[in-house]
Design an enzyme around this catalytic site. Structure first.
Site, short mmCIF file in Angstrom:
data_model
loop_
_atom_site.label_atom_id
_atom_site.label_comp_id
_atom_site.label_asym_id
_atom_site.label_seq_id
_atom_site.Cartn_x
_atom_site.Cartn_y
_atom_site.Cartn_z
N SER A 4 1.58 -8.90 1.50
CA SER A 4 2.02 -9.51 0.26
C SER A 4 2.35 -10.99 0.38
O SER A 4 2.22 -11.74 -0.58
CB SER A 4 3.24 -8.76 -0.29
OG SER A 4 4.29 -8.74 0.65
N HIS B 92 -1.40 -5.12 -3.56
CA HIS B 92 -2.15 -6.34 -3.90
C HIS B 92 -3.66 -6.15 -3.71
O HIS B 92 -4.41 -7.11 -3.87
CB HIS B 92 -1.67 -7.51 -3.03
CG HIS B 92 -0.24 -7.85 -3.27
ND1 HIS B 92 0.18 -8.71 -4.26
CD2 HIS B 92 0.89 -7.41 -2.65
CE1 HIS B 92 1.50 -8.80 -4.24
NE2 HIS B 92 1.96 -8.02 -3.27
N LYS C 35 0.96 -5.56 -10.95
CA LYS C 35 0.29 -6.73 -10.39
C LYS C 35 -1.07 -6.90 -11.09
O LYS C 35 -1.10 -7.33 -12.23
CB LYS C 35 0.26 -6.61 -8.87
CG LYS C 35 1.69 -6.83 -8.35
CD LYS C 35 1.98 -6.42 -6.95
CE LYS C 35 3.47 -6.69 -6.66
NZ LYS C 35 3.98 -5.96 -5.51
C1 PLP Z 1 5.28 -5.60 -5.13
C2 PLP Z 1 5.14 -4.69 -3.96
C3 PLP Z 1 5.74 -3.43 -3.94
C4 PLP Z 1 6.69 -3.00 -5.02
O1 PLP Z 1 6.02 -2.66 -6.19
P1 PLP Z 1 6.84 -2.66 -7.56
O2 PLP Z 1 6.01 -1.84 -8.46
O3 PLP Z 1 6.94 -4.08 -7.96
O4 PLP Z 1 8.17 -2.05 -7.25
C5 PLP Z 1 5.50 -2.59 -2.89
N1 PLP Z 1 4.71 -2.97 -1.87
C6 PLP Z 1 4.13 -4.19 -1.83
C7 PLP Z 1 3.26 -4.55 -0.67
C8 PLP Z 1 4.34 -5.09 -2.87
O5 PLP Z 1 3.81 -6.30 -2.82
#
Ligand code: PLP
Length: 407
Positions: free
Chosen positions: A195, A223, A255
């Site tokens: 991330s 992602h 995302k």
């Molecule tokens: C954003 C993210 C999460 C969390 O997801 P949310 O739906 O925002 O709680 C988990 N793992 C990774 C790698 C992320 O980038």
């Protein structure tokens, strides 16, 4: 015997209590309030504290978060089934929009079944605490997302972190215990796309280690889905791996898909275990159905409008080419996450402020989100950006970031 420093086992960064009065000024987080989206033509334009900025640090990779078709699907579903689910999935909160979205997500991920969660954070807690417990082992990539670390700690399994993307060390850590003890679960968990760095996990190697060592493998592809691989089907698809190569894959909907929520995809048996046992599934209110309806619209649009994925990847290539020509040190990321590592928190903050003066919003990412000494600007590209905006970002970075020779 283990050579891992004690601190790596017991206290991952960010879990120590922080006294506010000892927090260095450059380490203090501050929320910025987005007051409006002033441009009907660009989802990337935001008004922040009176200043119009181009957002270059969100996760809206496909430019869907403010798509009117998602808003229409959300409105229509809220008229038909109300806003709140009113209960957890196992009581009365599970509706037909949830059921349809789960089927569509399972098909998208190429898995037998999928299960919706309120957030990716909760999905990771669910998978790891359901599959591992006291006496088991969880092995995480050193740069794994915080939610995977917290999940491992909550499971009360023994947590070990292996060097970033290093399948060989991972294998040695698993072998070090002698012949695989099948009575004990060993679980490997990794981001698919990291991330804060944007690089891909070496999934073929990790899957081979998992298979040879009789360990489970969890891929958090928050992602990856929507962006990476043929059809945006994620990091597994990118490497040509089929779903059975992993125990579970986790995706988020907040995302690339522009909405909110998350899912776990895997075998029918895994999903049934989660429904029966995962506390972050059972003891919480179901995701609002209008969000499920909006996500179904997003999935359909992302599939139909493949130009969105092509566009964000083309803008990523344009950014990398320009940055390289300007002598900026880029990492190995093939994804829309393009970090520029500046070192100190102060340097990252100063660069972020200078960009803002030029109308560009790139947040400074500092410890404990990233390891000490690796504070950075985490640039992200979106299909909502124009070529001219990307060029403006490159030109501004070239002016304000000291040119560095790539290592
Ligand atoms: C954003 C993210 C999460 C969390 O997801 P949310 O739906 O925002 O709680 C988990 N793992 C990774 C790698 C992320 O980038």
């Amino acid at each position: 015997m283990s050579a891992t420093p004690r601190s790596e086992r017991a206290s991952p960064q960010g879990l120590e209590p922080q006294a506010l009065d000892v927090l260095a000024p450059a380490m203090r987080r501050r929320r910025r309030t987005v007051q409006a989206f002033p441009s009907p033509d660009s989802a990337a334009h935001v008004l922040v504290e009176g200043r119009q900025l181009v957002n270059f640090c969100g996760n809206d990779y496909l430019g869907l978060a403010r798509d009117p078709r998602l808003a229409a699907a959300l409105r229509e579903a809220s008229t038909l089934c109300g806003v709140g689910a009113g209960a957890s999935h196992l009581i009365t909160g599970h509706g037909s929009e949830h059921a349809r979205l789960e089927e569509e997500l399972a098909a998208f991920a190429g898995c037998e079944r999928a299960l919706l969660f309120s957030t990716g954070y909760m999905a990771n807690l669910a998978v790891i605490t359901t599959l591992a417990g006291p006496g088991d082992r969880v092995l995480l990539d050193r740069l794994s997302h915080a939610s995977l670390i917290d999940a491992a700690l909550l499971s009360r399994a023994r947590l070990r972190r292996y060097p970033h993307a290093d399948a060989a060390v991972l294998e040695r850590l698993l072998e070090a215990r002698g012949t695989p003890t099948r009575a004990r679960t060993r679980l490997i968990a990794t981001d698919g796309v990291f991330s804060m760095d944007g690089d891909l996990a070496p999934l073929p190697q990790l899957a081979a280690v998992a298979q040879a060592q009789h360990a489970g493998l969890i891929v958090d592809d928050a992602h990856g889905f929507g962006v990476v691989g043929p059809g945006g089907r994620g990091t597994l698809a990118h490497f040509g791996l089929a779903a059975p190569a992993v125990t579970a894959v986790v995706g988020t909907l907040g995302k690339a898909f522009g909405t909110f929520g998350a899912f776990v995809a895997g075998s029918a048996e895994l999903i049934e275990r989660l429904i029966q046992g995962a506390r972050t599934y059972i003891y919480t209110t179901a995701l609002p159905q209008p969000l499920a309806a909006a996500t179904r619209a997003a999935l359909a649009i992302a599939a139909r409008e493949s130009w969105r994925r092509e566009r964000v990847l083309a803008l990523t290539a344009r950014f990398r080419q320009g940055a390289r020509a300007a002598g900026l040190a880029l990492g190995a990321s093939p994804t829309p996450i393009q970090p520029l590592i500046l070192g100190s928190a102060e340097a990252a903050l100063a660069a972020s402020r200078a960009l803002e003066e030029a109308g560009l919003w790139v947040a400074a990412i500092r410890p404990p989100t990233v390891p000490p000494g690796s504070s950075r600007l985490r640039v992200t590209l979106s299909a909502a950006h124009s070529e001219a905006e990307v060029d403006r970002l490159v030109a501004t970075l070239a002016r304000i970031v000291p040119a560095t020779v790539p290592p």
